[in-house]
Scaffold this motif. Structure first.
Motif, mmCIF file in Angstrom:
data_model
loop_
_atom_site.group_PDB
_atom_site.id
_atom_site.type_symbol
_atom_site.label_atom_id
_atom_site.label_comp_id
_atom_site.label_asym_id
_atom_site.label_seq_id
_atom_site.Cartn_x
_atom_site.Cartn_y
_atom_site.Cartn_z
ATOM 1 N N TRP A 1 18.112 -29.021 14.154
ATOM 2 C CA TRP A 1 17.800 -30.370 13.722
ATOM 3 C C TRP A 1 17.005 -30.274 12.428
ATOM 4 O O TRP A 1 16.087 -29.460 12.326
ATOM 5 C CB TRP A 1 16.975 -31.118 14.778
ATOM 6 N N LEU B 1 24.591 -29.649 5.162
ATOM 7 C CA LEU B 1 25.170 -30.044 6.449
ATOM 8 C C LEU B 1 25.964 -28.908 7.081
ATOM 9 O O LEU B 1 26.036 -28.793 8.304
ATOM 10 C CB LEU B 1 26.066 -31.271 6.268
ATOM 11 N N GLY C 1 22.572 -28.175 12.161
ATOM 12 C CA GLY C 1 23.278 -28.912 13.209
ATOM 13 C C GLY C 1 23.382 -30.381 12.872
ATOM 14 O O GLY C 1 24.447 -30.896 12.538
ATOM 15 N N THR C 2 22.258 -31.085 12.929
ATOM 16 C CA THR C 2 22.206 -32.510 12.608
ATOM 17 C C THR C 2 21.071 -32.762 11.632
ATOM 18 O O THR C 2 19.957 -32.266 11.817
ATOM 19 C CB THR C 2 21.985 -33.357 13.880
ATOM 20 N N ARG D 1 26.194 -35.150 10.575
ATOM 21 C CA ARG D 1 26.707 -33.848 10.996
ATOM 22 C C ARG D 1 27.924 -33.508 10.161
ATOM 23 O O ARG D 1 28.703 -34.395 9.777
ATOM 24 C CB ARG D 1 27.096 -33.848 12.481
#
Length: 327
Positions: A191, A214, A218-219, A233
């Motif tokens: 994250w 990105l 992950g996010t 994402r």
């Protein structure tokens, strides 16, 4: 789900200037600024990004582990955090330095000018995250928040070497990082947290495009103030989560930390990222309505009602079983 949060522990000195900073700046004199703002209010509160995030997690019943460096004046602050569900056993307490100080002035447009004194935070690079994990147990996630840059890099490397997922939250320290440091903190993060300005600064510091970042995380969660939060994402449509509205803004300090607490709590409850972001947004608005980053209280009925009003009944019902434990 145990969460370890690394980062600053500080005392906040929050002042309010009843005018606008922009009206005091002369375009032709910006290279020689000499200004004094007469504040009409001063509040002294507990703060620091890691302490703020763990405080929010503690209120939500998560019992997080706080990892950071504090000063010889930490005893009362530590007792406060423990009383609110935070494990402070991993805090390094300096024998000679005071806890860090955050001095911030906010104008009537919610613009802020701040100064941060590191104090005991200078000892944070001496903290051994691997040793803490061996003693307290393996966390499901380590958030690496704003701290002494050497500590941030050391904690990131330790978590990766142990295979513990990392949430990267460089925030205010991005301005101090060189290209290699910024890349080390962002790369492989499960994250990645930034606000809108920090997102652009991260692109500049890393030398990577948004698409390249990105592809390495992950996010990517970007807070957008009154416009809410975006979740991005690689290869997927960007999600925009609206903010929870309020007409009672008291002070913006700490809203981002509260969002992170709510979001991480949602993840620990196995909610979808969109649902976790909704919980984060309602906590952020709750903090906006109080002066000080740890002065707010959480009531389950209020949280559920605000989620219902903003995101709908289905969203409120999804969070209701978890929020029932909040008194």
């Amino acid at each position: 789900m145990c969460i370890a949060v690394t980062g600053s522990i500080a005392t906040d000195h929050l002042m309010v200037f009843p005018g606008r900073f922009a009206e005091q700046l002369i375009k032709e004199q910006l290279e020689r600024v000499s200004l004094s703002f007469l504040a009409d209010r001063l509040e002294v509160h507990r703060g620091g990004v890691a302490a703020n995030i763990t405080f929010g997690l503690g209120l939500l019943g998560l019992h997080p582990v706080l990892v950071g460096a504090a000063g010889l004046d930490f005893a009362e602050y530590g007792a406060w955090l423990r009383a609110n569900g935070v494990d402070t056993s991993a805090v390094r307490v300096s024998d000679t330095l005071h806890t860090a100080r955050f001095v911030c002035t906010t104008d009537q447009d919610q613009n802020q000018i701040a100064t941060f004194y590191a104090g005991a935070m200078a000892e944070a690079p001496r903290i051994d995250l691997a040793g803490i994990i061996a003693r307290t147990g393996r966390p499901a996630l380590v958030l690496v928040g704003a701290d002494d840059p050497a500590a941030m890099l050391r904690h990131t490397a330790a978590a990766h070497s142990l295979g513990v997922p990392v949430a990267a939250d460089p925030s205010q320290q991005l301005a101090r990082l060189d290209r290699e440091q910024a890349r080390q903190l962002a790369d492989r993060a499960r994250w990645l947290f930034t606000n809108e300005y920090e997102a652009a600064l991260l692109v500049e510091r890393t030398g990577w495009s948004e698409l390249e970042i990105l592809g390495r995380v992950g996010t990517w969660i970007t807070t957008l103030g009154a416009d809410g939060v975006s979740l991005a994402r690689s290869g997927e449509p960007r999600l925009l989560i609206p903010a929870v509205p309020t007409d009672k803004i008291a002070d913006p300090t700490g809203a981002g930390d509260a969002f992170r607490a709510g979001f991480l709590a949602g993840l620990s409850w196995k909610l979808l990222p969109e649902q976790a972001a909704q919980l984060g947004c309602v906590l952020a608005t709750t903090v906006l309505e109080s002066v000080g980053t740890q002065e707010y209280k959480l009531l389950a009925a209020d949280l559920i009602a605000r989620i219902d009003q903003t995101y709908g009944n289905d969203a409120a019902r999804a969070l209701e079983p978890q929020l029932a434990r909040v008194s």
